[in-house]
Design a protein around this motif. Structure first.
Motif, short mmCIF file in Angstrom:
data_model
loop_
_atom_site.label_atom_id
_atom_site.label_comp_id
_atom_site.label_asym_id
_atom_site.label_seq_id
_atom_site.Cartn_x
_atom_site.Cartn_y
_atom_site.Cartn_z
N ARG A 122 5.53 29.74 0.41
CA ARG A 122 4.95 28.53 -0.16
C ARG A 122 6.06 27.53 -0.43
NH1 ARG A 122 -0.56 29.35 -2.84
NH2 ARG A 122 -1.19 31.26 -1.87
N ILE A 123 5.70 26.25 -0.35
CA ILE A 123 6.63 25.19 -0.69
C ILE A 123 5.89 24.19 -1.57
CG2 ILE A 123 8.06 25.45 1.38
CD1 ILE A 123 6.62 23.01 2.55
N GLU A 124 6.67 23.34 -2.24
CA GLU A 124 6.07 22.32 -3.10
C GLU A 124 6.46 20.94 -2.58
OE1 GLU A 124 6.80 21.02 -7.58
OE2 GLU A 124 5.86 23.01 -7.41
N LEU A 125 5.47 20.11 -2.39
CA LEU A 125 5.68 18.73 -1.96
C LEU A 125 5.71 17.86 -3.21
CD1 LEU A 125 5.70 16.92 0.64
CD2 LEU A 125 3.23 16.70 0.33
N PRO A 126 6.74 17.04 -3.39
CA PRO A 126 6.77 16.16 -4.57
C PRO A 126 5.69 15.08 -4.46
CG PRO A 126 8.60 15.66 -3.11
CD PRO A 126 7.90 16.86 -2.52
N PRO A 127 5.43 14.36 -5.54
CA PRO A 127 4.45 13.27 -5.48
C PRO A 127 4.75 12.32 -4.32
CG PRO A 127 5.09 13.64 -7.74
CD PRO A 127 6.01 14.48 -6.88
N LEU A 128 3.70 11.83 -3.69
CA LEU A 128 3.83 10.99 -2.50
C LEU A 128 2.72 9.96 -2.50
CD1 LEU A 128 5.11 10.59 0.40
CD2 LEU A 128 3.36 12.18 1.21
N THR A 129 3.04 8.72 -2.10
CA THR A 129 2.06 7.65 -1.96
C THR A 129 2.08 7.16 -0.52
OG1 THR A 129 2.32 6.96 -4.25
CG2 THR A 129 1.35 5.36 -2.75
N VAL A 130 0.89 7.06 0.10
CA VAL A 130 0.78 6.60 1.48
C VAL A 130 -0.29 5.51 1.54
CG1 VAL A 130 0.32 7.25 3.87
CG2 VAL A 130 1.33 8.93 2.32
N SER A 131 0.04 4.38 2.14
CA SER A 131 -0.92 3.29 2.35
C SER A 131 -1.26 3.24 3.83
CB SER A 131 -0.32 1.96 1.91
OG SER A 131 -0.09 1.98 0.52
N ALA A 132 -2.53 2.93 4.13
CA ALA A 132 -2.95 2.92 5.53
C ALA A 132 -4.20 2.08 5.73
CB ALA A 132 -3.23 4.35 6.00
N GLN A 133 -4.42 1.74 6.98
CA GLN A 133 -5.66 1.11 7.43
C GLN A 133 -6.51 2.24 8.00
OE1 GLN A 133 -6.25 -2.13 7.08
NE2 GLN A 133 -8.14 -2.33 8.19
N LEU A 134 -7.65 2.53 7.39
CA LEU A 134 -8.51 3.63 7.81
C LEU A 134 -9.77 3.09 8.47
CD1 LEU A 134 -8.30 5.88 4.61
CD2 LEU A 134 -6.81 5.91 6.62
N GLY A 135 -10.51 4.00 9.10
CA GLY A 135 -11.80 3.66 9.65
C GLY A 135 -11.81 3.36 11.12
N ARG A 136 -10.66 3.32 11.74
CA ARG A 136 -10.59 3.05 13.17
C ARG A 136 -10.10 4.28 13.89
NH1 ARG A 136 -8.31 -2.37 11.52
NH2 ARG A 136 -10.07 -3.76 11.77
N PRO A 137 -10.82 4.76 14.90
CA PRO A 137 -10.34 5.92 15.65
C PRO A 137 -8.98 5.63 16.26
CG PRO A 137 -12.60 5.38 16.26
CD PRO A 137 -12.08 4.26 15.38
N GLY A 138 -8.09 6.58 16.20
CA GLY A 138 -6.78 6.41 16.80
C GLY A 138 -5.95 5.31 16.19
N GLY A 139 -6.25 4.92 14.97
CA GLY A 139 -5.48 3.90 14.28
C GLY A 139 -5.86 2.47 14.64
N GLY A 140 -6.94 2.29 15.41
CA GLY A 140 -7.41 0.96 15.72
C GLY A 140 -6.73 0.44 16.90
#
Length: 140
Positions: A122-140
């Protein structure tokens, strides 16, 4: 680098050797009729919030159908505990395909991941923030 597609947030390093994906199934439907900004907090669980970490080479395969080389995944990890807060900021209801495109951010808490190969690591991932444009297949 941060980007996304469908209901998946993607963060990877510039060398494409490590990638973290956060899939939030049903996010688009739940936020469709909501007043913006729409916020929800979810626990890691299959079908509600899926977090994956991959390590290897050429890990540019998320949210694209154009790759210079196929991914070479050396190790993969899946989340077993943690929470995330998702915030939908903006919605483009004119998007093709019937599902609106949305600008969103996911903030992961400390997340524990288990080896996807079934080993007891097991590993621990520190807090992370990701912003994105969603809703489009394959990233639009």
């Amino acid at each position: 680098m941060q980007h996304g597609c469908d209901e998946t947030f993607v963060a990877r390093d510039p060398a494409a050797t490590t990638v973290v994906t956060v899939e939030v199934p049903g996010l688009l439907a739940r936020s469709r009729e909501a007043t913006l900004p729409y916020r929800e907090t979810l626990e890691v669980s299959a079908g509600r919030l899926d977090v994956r970490l991959e390590q290897g080479l050429d890990l540019e395969h998320w949210c694209t159908d154009v790759m210079s080389r196929p991914p070479r995944i050396a190790s993969a990890w899946t989340a077993v505990s943690g929470t995330a807060t998702v915030l939908v900021h903006r919605r483009d209801d004119t998007a093709a395909g019937g599902s609106p495109a949305v600008a969103a951010t996911v903030r992961l808490s400390r997340t524990v991941l288990a080896d996807a190969a079934g080993e007891e690591r097991r590993i621990e991932l520190p807090p992370l923030t990701v912003s994105a444009q969603l809703g489009r297949p394959g990233g639009g």
